[in-house]
Design an enzyme around this catalytic site. Structure first.
Site, PDB file in Angstrom:
ATOM      1  N   ARG A  28       0.499  -0.714  -0.118  1.00 28.10           N
ATOM      2  CA  ARG A  28       0.050  -0.199  -0.128  1.00 28.10           C
ATOM      3  C   ARG A  28       0.984   1.519   0.028  1.00 28.10           C
ATOM      4  O   ARG A  28       0.508   2.181  -0.697  1.00 28.10           O
ATOM      5  CB  ARG A  28      -1.298   0.003   1.434  1.00 28.10           C
ATOM      6  N   GLN A  50       7.559  25.157  17.200  1.00 30.29           N
ATOM      7  CA  GLN A  50       7.421  25.655  15.538  1.00 30.29           C
ATOM      8  C   GLN A  50       6.992  24.426  15.306  1.00 30.29           C
ATOM      9  O   GLN A  50       8.883  24.186  15.008  1.00 30.29           O
ATOM     10  CB  GLN A  50       8.220  26.930  15.951  1.00 30.29           C
ATOM     11  N   ASN A  52       7.947  24.302  10.591  1.00 32.32           N
ATOM     12  CA  ASN A  52       8.472  24.984   9.361  1.00 32.32           C
ATOM     13  C   ASN A  52       7.943  23.533   8.160  1.00 32.32           C
ATOM     14  O   ASN A  52       8.772  23.080   8.477  1.00 32.32           O
ATOM     15  CB  ASN A  52       9.903  25.774  10.374  1.00 32.32           C
ATOM     16  N   ARG A  62      19.337  27.777   0.234  1.00 32.79           N
ATOM     17  CA  ARG A  62      18.541  28.958   0.421  1.00 32.79           C
ATOM     18  C   ARG A  62      20.189  29.250   1.659  1.00 32.79           C
ATOM     19  O   ARG A  62      19.856  27.776   1.938  1.00 32.79           O
ATOM     20  CB  ARG A  62      16.962  28.383   1.180  1.00 32.79           C
ATOM     21  N   HIS A  65      21.995  29.762   7.299  1.00 32.77           N
ATOM     22  CA  HIS A  65      21.069  31.359   8.446  1.00 32.77           C
ATOM     23  C   HIS A  65      21.190  30.561   9.728  1.00 32.77           C
ATOM     24  O   HIS A  65      21.612  29.905   9.710  1.00 32.77           O
ATOM     25  CB  HIS A  65      19.791  31.321   7.717  1.00 32.77           C
ATOM     26  N   LYS A  74      17.762  23.380  15.126  1.00 33.01           N
ATOM     27  CA  LYS A  74      16.249  22.442  14.072  1.00 33.01           C
ATOM     28  C   LYS A  74      16.703  21.207  13.718  1.00 33.01           C
ATOM     29  O   LYS A  74      17.619  20.876  13.765  1.00 33.01           O
ATOM     30  CB  LYS A  74      16.920  23.089  12.632  1.00 33.01           C
ATOM     31  N   TYR A 135      10.698  20.796   9.301  1.00 36.44           N
ATOM     32  CA  TYR A 135      11.978  21.654  10.540  1.00 36.44           C
ATOM     33  C   TYR A 135      11.520  22.001  11.491  1.00 36.44           C
ATOM     34  O   TYR A 135      10.566  22.703  11.937  1.00 36.44           O
ATOM     35  CB  TYR A 135      12.817  22.361   9.983  1.00 36.44           C
ATOM     36  N   GLU A 146      18.503  37.623  14.002  1.00 34.49           N
ATOM     37  CA  GLU A 146      18.488  36.352  12.387  1.00 34.49           C
ATOM     38  C   GLU A 146      19.708  36.981  12.271  1.00 34.49           C
ATOM     39  O   GLU A 146      20.350  38.113  11.988  1.00 34.49           O
ATOM     40  CB  GLU A 146      17.792  36.236  12.058  1.00 34.49           C
ATOM     41  N   LYS A 170      18.492  38.655  -0.596  1.00 33.47           N
ATOM     42  CA  LYS A 170      18.614  38.163   0.861  1.00 33.47           C
ATOM     43  C   LYS A 170      19.927  37.174   0.701  1.00 33.47           C
ATOM     44  O   LYS A 170      20.912  38.148   1.652  1.00 33.47           O
ATOM     45  CB  LYS A 170      17.480  37.851   1.777  1.00 33.47           C
ATOM     46  N   ASP A 171      19.872  35.823   0.437  1.00 36.87           N
ATOM     47  CA  ASP A 171      20.671  35.229   1.068  1.00 36.87           C
ATOM     48  C   ASP A 171      22.185  35.632  -0.107  1.00 36.87           C
ATOM     49  O   ASP A 171      23.516  35.172   0.564  1.00 36.87           O
ATOM     50  CB  ASP A 171      20.353  33.951   0.718  1.00 36.87           C
TER      51      ASP A 171
END
Length: 187
Positions: A28, A50, A52, A62, A65, A74, A135, A146, A170-171
């Protein structure tokens, strides 16, 4: 440390853990218990506050960070596609300060990567399909604390498996690792 459902292995950078989950398959499909609070806490992982979820198209990169005050850990996994996940030890007192580690996470292996606070984190999507990355974090996101390091930093010399990645402005404009060293955040 292992149990019948989870195998947890320390990696070469202190604090990083690779978690192999048990996959139950039959005609299955499959079933995976992705998270069990009691079992993970017994293994030394923190409580999470949290969840994400990001989706990225092939070739997307990405990162790198991090977050300070509070540092954010994380627990990263992939539920669709594949990524090359990279962490950089940015803890100045660490014996592996400035070193990085890369590993593939994908939707077939049922692996999670625990990244404690004090590491910069990034990933790029490998393969021909989008990647859904999930994550859990142990501290809420705070834009005021950050930070980041540019993914292409020559001092770090990370070998990304994508030659022409799609990167956000930004990155692309994050500071170098040498700038990070000159302006160390208060952890």
């Amino acid at each position: 440390m292992s149990s019948e459902r989870v195998k947890i292995s320390p990696l070469s950078l202190p604090g990083l853990l690779l978690i192999d989950l048990q996959v139950h398959t039959d005609r299955r499909g499959f079933f995976i218990e992705r998270y069990n609070e009691a079992r993970f806490e017994q293994s030394g992982l923190p409580r999470f506050c949290q969840d994400n979820h990001s989706r990225s198209v092939p070739g997307t990169l990405r990162g790198l960070h991090y977050q300070v005050r509070p540092a954010q850990g994380k627990l990263v996994g992939v539920i669709r596609g594949a990524i090359w996940d990279v962490v950089v030890d940015i803890r100045p007192a660490s014996p592996t300060y400035g070193q990085h580690l890369g590993t593939e996470l994908n939707d077939r292996d049922a692996r999670l990567l625990w990244i404690p606070g004090g590491f910069a984190h990034g990933f790029c999507v490998v393969g021909s399909e989008p990647a859904d990355v999930i994550y859990k974090v142990d501290a809420p996101y705070d834009a005021m604390t950050e930070g980041g390091i540019v993914w292409s930093d020559p001092d770090l010399a990370i070998r990304w498996p994508v030659s022409q990645p799609t990167v956000s402005d930004k990155d692309r404009n994050l500071p170098s690792f040498s700038a990070y060293r000159r302006n160390l955040p208060l952890w």
